[in-house]
Structure formats: structure tokens, C-alpha cells
Design a protein around this motif. Structure first.
Motif, PDB file in Angstrom:
ATOM      1  N   LYS A  48      62.766  -8.967 -85.049  1.00 42.46           N
ATOM      2  CA  LYS A  48      63.456  -8.478 -83.877  1.00 42.46           C
ATOM      3  C   LYS A  48      62.484  -7.956 -82.822  1.00 42.46           C
ATOM      4  O   LYS A  48      61.483  -7.327 -83.142  1.00 42.46           O
ATOM      5  CB  LYS A  48      64.377  -7.333 -84.326  1.00 42.46           C
ATOM      6  N   THR A  49      62.799  -8.231 -81.575  1.00 46.64           N
ATOM      7  CA  THR A  49      62.082  -7.617 -80.456  1.00 46.64           C
ATOM      8  C   THR A  49      63.073  -6.763 -79.680  1.00 46.64           C
ATOM      9  O   THR A  49      64.059  -7.281 -79.163  1.00 46.64           O
ATOM     10  CB  THR A  49      61.493  -8.689 -79.522  1.00 46.64           C
ATOM     11  N   ASP A  50      62.807  -5.472 -79.623  1.00 46.22           N
ATOM     12  CA  ASP A  50      63.685  -4.593 -78.847  1.00 46.22           C
ATOM     13  C   ASP A  50      63.646  -4.952 -77.371  1.00 46.22           C
ATOM     14  O   ASP A  50      62.604  -5.360 -76.861  1.00 46.22           O
ATOM     15  CB  ASP A  50      63.212  -3.131 -78.943  1.00 46.22           C
ATOM     16  N   GLU A  51      64.768  -4.709 -76.722  1.00 46.02           N
ATOM     17  CA  GLU A  51      64.681  -4.637 -75.271  1.00 46.02           C
ATOM     18  C   GLU A  51      63.923  -3.362 -74.935  1.00 46.02           C
ATOM     19  O   GLU A  51      64.181  -2.326 -75.525  1.00 46.02           O
ATOM     20  CB  GLU A  51      66.077  -4.560 -74.654  1.00 46.02           C
ATOM     21  N   GLN A  92      63.094   7.294 -78.900  1.00 45.15           N
ATOM     22  CA  GLN A  92      62.544   6.137 -79.620  1.00 45.15           C
ATOM     23  C   GLN A  92      61.627   6.664 -80.713  1.00 45.15           C
ATOM     24  O   GLN A  92      60.414   6.473 -80.682  1.00 45.15           O
ATOM     25  CB  GLN A  92      61.768   5.214 -78.673  1.00 45.15           C
ATOM     26  N   GLY A  94      59.061  -0.406 -76.587  1.00 43.63           N
ATOM     27  CA  GLY A  94      60.033  -0.886 -77.569  1.00 43.63           C
ATOM     28  C   GLY A  94      59.347  -1.243 -78.873  1.00 43.63           C
ATOM     29  O   GLY A  94      58.115  -1.343 -78.936  1.00 43.63           O
ATOM     30  N   VAL A 122      58.823  -3.801 -82.222  1.00 41.71           N
ATOM     31  CA  VAL A 122      58.855  -5.204 -82.594  1.00 41.71           C
ATOM     32  C   VAL A 122      58.634  -5.315 -84.093  1.00 41.71           C
ATOM     33  O   VAL A 122      57.732  -4.678 -84.646  1.00 41.71           O
ATOM     34  CB  VAL A 122      57.737  -5.983 -81.858  1.00 41.71           C
ATOM     35  N   TYR A 178      57.191  -8.108 -72.847  1.00 44.33           N
ATOM     36  CA  TYR A 178      57.643  -9.203 -73.709  1.00 44.33           C
ATOM     37  C   TYR A 178      56.473 -10.075 -74.154  1.00 44.33           C
ATOM     38  O   TYR A 178      56.447 -10.579 -75.282  1.00 44.33           O
ATOM     39  CB  TYR A 178      58.713 -10.044 -73.006  1.00 44.33           C
ATOM     40  N   THR A 210      56.085  -2.655 -88.468  1.00 44.45           N
ATOM     41  CA  THR A 210      56.644  -2.334 -87.153  1.00 44.45           C
ATOM     42  C   THR A 210      55.515  -2.121 -86.152  1.00 44.45           C
ATOM     43  O   THR A 210      54.505  -1.486 -86.463  1.00 44.45           O
ATOM     44  CB  THR A 210      57.478  -1.041 -87.227  1.00 44.45           C
ATOM     45  N   CYS A 230      59.295   7.457 -83.568  1.00 43.98           N
ATOM     46  CA  CYS A 230      58.275   6.578 -84.141  1.00 43.98           C
ATOM     47  C   CYS A 230      57.447   7.360 -85.145  1.00 43.98           C
ATOM     48  O   CYS A 230      57.085   8.510 -84.889  1.00 43.98           O
ATOM     49  CB  CYS A 230      57.384   6.060 -83.001  1.00 43.98           C
ATOM     50  N   ARG A 287      62.705   0.082 -73.284  1.00 46.33           N
ATOM     51  CA  ARG A 287      63.175   1.154 -72.402  1.00 46.33           C
ATOM     52  C   ARG A 287      62.172   1.258 -71.267  1.00 46.33           C
ATOM     53  O   ARG A 287      60.971   1.146 -71.474  1.00 46.33           O
ATOM     54  CB  ARG A 287      63.240   2.486 -73.143  1.00 46.33           C
TER      55      ARG A 287
END
Ligand SMILES: [Zn+2]
Ligand SMILES: [Zn+2]
Lengths: 447, 365
Positions: free
Chosen positions: A37-40, A103, A31, A33, A406, A17, A105, A42
Motif C-alpha cells: 500500500k502507498t498512503d495518500e 500519523q 505518508g 508505504v 509518489y 514500513t 510512527c 498528508r
């Protein structure tokens, strides 16, 4: 957990991650990754805020605030760089590491990819690296400049370049000239294959903050004192300001005229004047832009409807004179080139052979890119400065605010990250100086 | 103090006091001429109010400088929002490095000053800079390659290992000469205050930037993961259909390999664009600038970052030609009239009246 210094050191297998942080002066874009998956991201206000009732909000808590009148801010990021780690740690803890963090972590099992602004001070970079490893305890980490991450995107898609359906997109993009216009400043970064060309990076010290302050000043001179309400002014700027494609023309249309003779365009508003209804902190928490109602009508309405409770500011040349500073800094007495000349200064230190590729692939990111006409004006001004047969294309990604995020997320999935990231173990072995030099050296070119 | 120019709006007409005039302003020299009193009596009467052109422009310079400072501020007032006390969060033990970083109240300007002082020192006296760096507790951990660290400048380019004892700053300046010792001390003191980092590089271009970097440049194929349907300007529209529009766009009749002979940027491998009847029209032939060699590109792609101040764009020859646009201080229209008292610009009589109120408040009658 926070400061998990005793946790297992990162072995040969990198964490699966990655936490992506584009840690901006105004907002953090954050976010996770993984390969799948790549989070949208925040978008988190990067501040401690205190409202007029002395209530303090940390980071994303600000969304609970309803009354932004006289709200004040403490920001850990100054001039684009994290300067105050006491405040930054508080916000990061609140968002990522506390038990109830939105979020959550676990740094000991996470790689951090952190976007920073170009041309930082070595001391600030070193502080950052030390905090990441010694305080938060990330297993793996890379700190790179935000503009360069944007090359890890399908840039040709932004330009809608005609091509075969489902093209194979090679990342990073081969050539990009990235303009990043954010809260603190505006930078121009030429990028070849993901590598920023450092000697050509140039900065204009005009950003969203300066423009909000400028609008605040104009309003305070012309209407009433809003110096303690920059949050409200900033919303107004975002909602109502635009980049003019005809500055002189727009200025004429918004002038009242000489004494006693009101110009027709002034009376009608000429499509430029807008009414901005200020928040009243009871029923309306955010301001609203309305079409301009000439004074006579609004007076009539007020008489008909009794006492008006609305505070309305009619915006005229403020709408375009504020973003104009990006293109013409001497307007506020600033001795720096405007954005188009900033681009030309950047190009001027590069071989002319690179110019066509860079000029045809300009991408603008950052919150100021949201001003209407921004990229059109930039393109027009650059066309005036280059030979006729030069192709100049300027694109703005769908969301210029999260573009760097992104890009960094794609980078985190790219093999390049393995070449650049540093493990906690390496940091402990070689020290912060080694880490700083490694990051500064970048990818290199070839073997 | 600068109050952002907030003023009471004058609602009643005021008469023009001596020292006020409606001066069409078409340039500094004319304005200055207009300001110069031709009549001694008048000059004597106005000696309180009539300022020389340089005084007036000095007032404007001060005003502009103050205004720029104001625009640069994060907050109008100094705010102090302390970190809220946390219920239930266990106070973490910090490493010495972290403790110092968290306690630092330095601003960006402070850090920039420190950095500039160190750069200056490195330039005039690398040995002293190295001493200062050492005195500030900098340890340059030897990396794998160990290629650097042989020159004084290089030995100052490290940052401390995490295990660095916090007391390392006590050695003081040990420069070769009195002056360098003093400079080293100053830098050491600045450094030792509450941080002990050094610029990763004190002398441009001297760093061994190749070490420890594996290099390949094979771009990897990857599916795009983001949807970007943003905005794009349309200069390329006339040329639509010419592929990626990057190099091929400017040189339609270029044969297949461009850049030639390079390996860093990939050659153009797609079929050439469809031929056009005008391809051989001498008037339409584009001149393609020579493409940089791989060596040039390599140098650019591996060059170290500029310092913060070096990256700041300054006015070049082009920008000096910017027309000096001046605006009405009151309404923002062109500033066609200059206040002879303070040099401020206004558009016409309405705004001059308004300005006068402020001007009297600021500079007296
Ligand atoms: Zn005016
Ligand atoms: Zn005046």
C-alpha cells in the motif's frame, strides 16, 4: 518511540514500513508505504504559526485557524533546506511521534525516505542525518534529492505517449528533465535512469515565496498595505495569478491609458481584470475571485444594498506580472536567467546527444506548476531556443505538489532503495561522514 | 527603510516643482543628456534637485537591491515564535550532537558563509583547511574501502562520528604558516561555534565516490502506482504514433539500435516507425547528434554535486541580450518616463503625479 536508541538494531531484514517525507519549506508531504500500500500523503504546513490573538498553531493544527489576518510564521526550512531543527523537531514530533500524532510512527521499526533539495550544504545534510538517527532513531534511512525521485514514476503516462494498453512500465524512467518550482526556488535536474546528472543541475532563486512577496509589494503600492498579510496575499496569488502567453498584449489590455482618457479595455477589464474579495475574518475566512465588475456598477450596487462590507481589490496586470518573474527575472532587477534559459544552461554542459531525449521528456513539479499556462509558456520559449526538428514536450503531473512524494514512494518499493539506504547500526559503526559520502555517491552506474 | 514603496495616494493635483520634468525616456544616454543642465542659472537653482545620471542610477541600484532583499525574506517583520511549552511530554535526553543542532540559531546565510570560508581555505591552503577541520573536531571515520583520506583535502572531508566528544574543538589552528594558522583558526572558530560538521567534500572531484557502492543498473519492472492524468504540451502531436517520442521522435529513419554500442541506456528495440513517403526527402532528414559514449555517461552519472553557489544560474551571454524591460513604478505598465530626481520609471503624467508624492517623502524636495 522518539529517540528509541535502545530499541533493537535493524537486522538483515529491512523494516516493512517506510515513512516518506518530502519536507518542503511551505508544506511537508508525508505518508507511509508498505509493499501492499502507498498512503495518500498528508500535506502539512511546515511551520509554527501565530495568529493576531497570539494563538500558536503547529503544523497541521493550522487547519483549525479561521482568521489569517496578520498571522505570522516561523519556518524551519530556509532556502529549501532544514536549517532550524528546534522548530522542525517540534513539527515532526507533533505530526509523527507524539502520542496523539495524526500519523503516528515508530521510528525504530520504520525506514525513512527523505527528499531534500539539490546542492545542499554538507553541514546541513549532516545535521539532518544526525537528527534522524540520534534523536528520532529510525531503523533505516535514505536521503535523496527530490527531483530524482520523480523519475520513479510512469513519466510516459504523464505525456500520454501512445502505447499498448497495460504497458509494462520500467522504473526509473530512462530520461527525464525535471523542473521543480517550489516555495524557495526553481531547479532544473536532468535525470538518466534515476541518477541525477549533478554537473547540470541549475537553480533559479525565484520561488513561490518571492512571487507572493512581489505581489504583496505591488498591492501595497497600488491598494493598501498588506505586508502583514502575506498568507492572504499568497491565497490570492494561487487563486488569481497566471502565466501570460502574450505578455505585451496583456499589458496593453490592462493599462488605464493617458490622463483623462480611460481605455476601453481598461473599463471592461478585457477578460483579464478580476475582483478579489478579501476575507473579512468574520464570515469569510478565505478570499474569493470574481469576475470584474466595472466601478460604476459596483458603486450602484453599493448604493442599492446599503453599506458594503466587502473589501475588494481589482487585480489587473498583477495577475500575470507576478509569475512573469519566473520567465524574466530582470523584470525585478534580478540578474539570473529565466526558466527557459535555465533549462538551456543545464543542457549546455551535457553532450548534445542527450538533448533530444531530455527535451522530449520535461516534467514540471512543485506548486508553481499550478499556474495556468506554465507548461505552455515553457514549451514555447524552449522551442524558440532549439533547432526546428527538436521535439519539445512538457508535462505536468495531475498533482505537481505530491509528485515527488509518489516518486519517492515508488522508489521505496524499488530494489534501488536497498542499495542506498543506511541502517542505524551502520551509522553507529561508520559515522555521519560515511553516511554522507554514501548518499552523495548515489547508485553509481554499473558493476 | 524600504517600506515596499507604500505611499499615500495623491488625490489632488500638485504643481510641478522645479526638478520635475516629463522626460520621454528612450535610453540611458538620452536620459542623461536630457538631465544635463544647459543653463547655468538653472543649474544653480536646481543644484539641490538635479542629480547626475550616475547619482540617479545609483539611487535606483540601491532601491533595487533593497527590494530584492525584501522579496527574499520569509516574513516582513522579524517574528519570534517560541516553541510552546509542552504539558506531559517528557523531556528527552539528547546526544551531544543533537543538543548542539537543536540549540543552533544559525541562519542559512550563516551556514553558507561558513562553508564558503572553508572552501576558500581549502583552495589556498589545504593543510590549514585540514587543520581547521581537525581542530573543529572532525573525525573522518575510516570506511570499508579506506581509499580516501590520504591527502590533506581528503582528510578534511569527513564528518564526525556520532560518538565524537564535544570538546574536540579546542586544539586551535595549527597551520604551517602564520597566515594559514590564522585562517585555520578563523575557520575553526566558525566551525566550533555550535556545529562541527564539515563539508563532505572540500575539493571538487577529489572524493573517492566509488567506495562502498554496489552498482547495477538493471531497471526493475514495476506496476505504476500513481495515477497521473496531468497536463501536457502538444509539440509531439504532429508526430503522434511514433512511440515513446524520446529518441525515435527526432530521427524517424534511424535503424533499430540507438544509441549504438551503448549499454547504459537501453537500445531502441521496438519496430521502427511506419515509413512515410517523405522519409528520404533530403530536406526532411534529421541530423542526429552523436550519442555520448558509456564512459561519458558514466562520468556524468557519478559526478559529485555542485556546491550551492555553483548551482545558482548566472547570466550568460544569451541573457545579457534580454531587452531591459522597465515598468511604471506605480501601475506596472511600461515605464516610459523617468523621474529625473530618483530615476524611477512611470508610464505617463497620472502616475508621475503619484510617484512625486513618494519621491518627495523619500528624497526631500
Ligand atoms: Zn503608470
Ligand atoms: Zn522620483
Amino acid at each position: 518511540m522518539v529517540g528509541g536508541r535502545k530499541s533493537r538494531s535493524a537486522g538483515p531484514v529491512p523494516p516493512s514500513t517506510t515513512l516518506i517525507l518530502d519536507n518542503g519549506a511551505n508544506t511537508i508531504k508525508a505518508g507511509f508505504v508498505t509493499d501492499e500500500k502507498t498512503d495518500e500523503p498528508r500535506v502539512i504546513p511546515n511551520c509554527l504559526a501565530r495568529d493576531r490573538h497570539k494563538k500558536v498553531y503547529i503544523g497541521s493544527d493550522l487547519e483549525k485557524c479561521k482568521d489569517f489576518g496578520e498571522i505570522s510564521f516561523r519556518r524551519p526550512v530556509e532556502k529549501g533546506f532544514v536549517v532550524n531543527w528546534e522548530a522542525q523537531k517540534e513539527i515532526w514530533d507533533h505530526e509523527f511521534f507524539d502520542d496523539k500524532a495524526p500519523q503516528k510512527c515508530d521510528p525504530s521499526e520504520t525506514r525513512l525516505v527523505l527528499a531534500e533539495q539539490p546542492n545542499s550544504l554538507p553541514a546541513l545534510q549532516s545535521h539532518c542525518d544526525q537528527m534522524v538517527f540520534e534523536e528520532f532513531g529510525f531503523a533505516s534511512y535514505y536521503r535523496g534529492i527530490g527531483p530524482a525521485f520523480n523519475a520513479y514514476q510512469d513519466v510516459q503516462d504523464m505525456f500520454r505517449t501512445p502505447r499498448a494498453p497495460d504497458p509494462i512500465v520500467e522504473l526509473p524512467a530512462e530520461v527525464v528533465l525535471l523542473v521543480d518550482s517550489g516555495y524557495s526556488h526553481t531547479t532544473v535536474t536532468p535525470i538518466l535512469q534515476g541518477r541525477p546528472l549533478h554537473p547540470a543541475i541549475r537553480r533559479l532563486d525565484v520561488g513561490g515565496k518571492l512571487m507572493t512577496n512581489y505581489l504583496t509589494r505591488l498591492l501595497s503600492v497600488r491598494h493598501f498595505d498588506m505586508r502583514n498579510d502575506t498568507y492572504i496575499v499568497n491565497e490570492m496569488k494561487e487563486a488569481a495569478c497566471y502565466v501570460s502567453l502574450d505578455f505585451k498584449g496583456d499589458l496593453e489590455k490592462t493599462w488605464k491609458g493617458t490622463r483623462g482618457e480611460r481605455r476601453e479595455s481598461y473599463l471592461t477589464g478585457a477578460g483579464i481584470a478580476k475582483d478579489y474579495v478579501l476575507p473579512d475574518s468574520h464570515t469569510r475566512f478565505h478570499g474569493v475571485v470574481r469576475d470584474y465588475e466595472p466601478a460604476a456598477t459596483s458603486k450602484a450596487r453599493r448604493l442599492a444594498g446599503g453599506v458594503s462590507t466587502e473589501d475588494i481589490i481589482t487585480l489587473r496586470n498583477e495577475r500575470f506580472a507576478v509569475p512573469e518573474v519566473l520567465f524574466h527575472p530582470p523584470d525585478i532587477g534580478m540578474r539570473q536567467p529565466g526558466l527557459a534559459d535555465l533549462v538551456m544552461q543545464s543542457l549546455s554542459v551535457l553532450p548534445v546527444g542527450l538533448w533530444p531525449g531530455l527535451l522530449a521528456n520535461m516534467v514540471v513539479v512543485g506548486g508553481n506548476a499550478l499556474f495556468d499556462n506554465f507548461i505552455q509558456r515553457l514549451q514555447t520559449e524552449i522551442l524558440e531556443r532549439v533547432p526546428d526538428d527538436c521535439i519539445v514536450r512538457v508535462a505536468r503531473p495531475a498533482n505537481p505538489i505530491t509528485s515527488t512524494y509518489y516518486g519517492a514512494a515508488n522508489f521505496a518499493k524499488h530494489e534501488h532503495v536497498e542499495k542506498l539506504a543506511v541502517t542505524k547500526q551502520e551509522y553507529e559503526e561508520h559515522g555521519a561522514g560515511w553516511v554522507a559520502r554514501r548518499f552523495a555517491a548515489g547508485l553509481g552506474v554499473d558493476s | 527603510m524600504n517600506n515596499f514603496g507604500v505611499i499615500e495616494l495623491a488625490s489632488t493635483k500638485t504643481t510641478h516643482a522645479p526638478g520635475w520634468a516629463y522626460v520621454p525616456d528612450t535610453g540611458p544616454s538620452q536620459a542623461a543628456a536630457a538631465l544635463a543642465p544647459t543653463n547655468r542659472k538653472r543649474a544653480a537653482r536646481n543644484n539641490q534637485n538635479t542629480l547626475s545620471y550616475s547619482d540617479v542610477s545609483a539611487r535606483q541600484d540601491v532601491k533595487i537591491r533593497k527590494e530584492l532583499e525584501q522579496l527574499d525574506k520569509d516574513t516582513h517583520k522579524d517574528v519570534n515564535i517560541p516553541i510552546p511549552a509542552k504539558a506531559g511530554r517528557v523531556q528527552q535526553k539528547h546526544t551531544p550532537n543533537v543538543r548542539k543542532i537543536l540549540q543552533s540559531q544559525k541562519t542559512f546565510a550563516n551556514h553558507l558563509d561558513d562553508y564558503q570560508a572553508l572552501l576558500a581555505l581549502a583552495e589556498t591552503n589545504p593543510a590549514a583547511a585540514a587543520a581547521a577541520a581537525l581542530a573543529a573536531g572532525v573525525n573522518n571515520p575510516v570506511s570499508k574501502g579506506g581509499g580516501g583520506g590520504t591527502t590533506a583535502a581528503n582528510s578534511a572531508s569527513g564528518t564526525p562520528a556520532p560518538q565524537q566528544p564535544p570538546g574536540g574543538a579546542d586544539k586551535g589552528g595549527v597551520g604551517g604558516s602564520k597566515r594559514s594558522a590564522a585562517a585555520a583558526k578563523r575557520a575553526a572558530a566558525a566551525e566550533a561555534k555550535n556545529k562541527k560538521k564539515q563539508p563532505a567534500q572540500v575539493e571538487k572531484g577529489r572524493r573517492d565516490e566509488q567506495e562502498d557502492v554496489e552498482m547495477t543498473d538493471a531497471p526493475q519492472t514495476e506496476e505504476p502506482t500513481t495515477e497521473t492524468t496531468g497536463e501536457v504540451t502538444g509539440a509531439e502531436k504532429e508526430r503522434e504514433g511514433e512511440g515513446e517520442g524520446e529518441r525515435e521522435g527526432v530521427q524517424p529513419q534511424q535503424p533499430q539500435s540507438y544509441p549504438r554500442d551503448g549499454t547504459i541506456l537501453s537500445a531502441y528495440q521496438r519496430p521502427p516507425p511506419p515509413s512515410h513517403p517523405a522519409d528520404n526527402d533530403p530536406l526532411l532528414v534529421s541530423r542526429v547528434p552523436p550519442f555520448p559514449t558509456d564512459d561519458e555517461l558514466r562520468a556524468l552519472m557519478t559526478a559529485p554535486p555542485l556546491s550551492y553557489l555553483d548551482a545558482r544560474a548566472a547570466w550568460g551571454d544569451e541573457e545579457r541580450k534580454y531587452p531591459a524591460r522597465t515598468f511604471c513604478d506605480v501601475c506596472g505598465y511600461w515605464g516610459r518616463v523617468r523621474c529625473i530626481k530618483c530615476g524611477a520609471r512611470v508610464c505617463a503624467l497620472d502616475c508621475l503625479d503619484v510617484h512625486r508624492e513618494e519621491c518627495i517623502t523619500r528624497y526631500g524636495l
